[in-house]
Design an enzyme around this catalytic site. Sequence first.
Site, short mmCIF file in Angstrom:
data_model
loop_
_atom_site.label_atom_id
_atom_site.label_comp_id
_atom_site.label_asym_id
_atom_site.label_seq_id
_atom_site.Cartn_x
_atom_site.Cartn_y
_atom_site.Cartn_z
N HIS A 67 0.83 -1.20 0.00
CA HIS A 67 0.00 0.00 0.00
C HIS A 67 0.87 1.25 0.00
O HIS A 67 1.81 1.35 0.78
CB HIS A 67 -0.91 0.02 1.23
CG HIS A 67 -2.03 -0.95 1.14
ND1 HIS A 67 -1.87 -2.29 1.38
CD2 HIS A 67 -3.32 -0.78 0.82
CE1 HIS A 67 -3.02 -2.90 1.21
NE2 HIS A 67 -3.92 -2.01 0.87
N PRO A 68 0.52 2.21 -0.84
CA PRO A 68 1.24 3.48 -0.80
C PRO A 68 0.82 4.27 0.45
O PRO A 68 -0.26 4.04 0.99
CB PRO A 68 0.77 4.21 -2.06
CG PRO A 68 -0.60 3.67 -2.30
CD PRO A 68 -0.54 2.23 -1.84
#
Length: 141
Positions: A67-68
């Site tokens: 996940h960013p």
Amino acid sequence: MDRLREMEELVELDEKKLLACCGSSQFAKEMALASPFPSLDQAISAARHIWFNKVDVNGWLQAFSAHPQIGQSTSSEWSKGEQSTAFATANDSTLRELADWNARYIQKFGFIFIICASGRTIAEIVSELKVNHQLVKINFS
């Protein structure tokens, strides 16, 4: 009658689509194996059970790393779509505040803050980040 027919349809989950969403190959595989589900509630129940009882720490870390950081630009179409409301409601000030609280969160917990951002404004996300930052850090060493 349409609702009854809708409820009778089984929800079958695709491992590749799950992996694109969650980032954990263990979770995606277990959810795909457990499907189809007769309802969304049963899929959610299975997801909770799998996440907390079948996915190990490495699977969690794999999901986190996929996940960013919230508020960062990304090439992932999934993440772009998920964060679209937040970006649409952001301005320079709220983006700076988000960056500041993201840094505090990482410093305290060692991981990025992960939230389901779909449909949430930047103010709602920052508020949740602040609440979660107040949680007690548990040391496992």
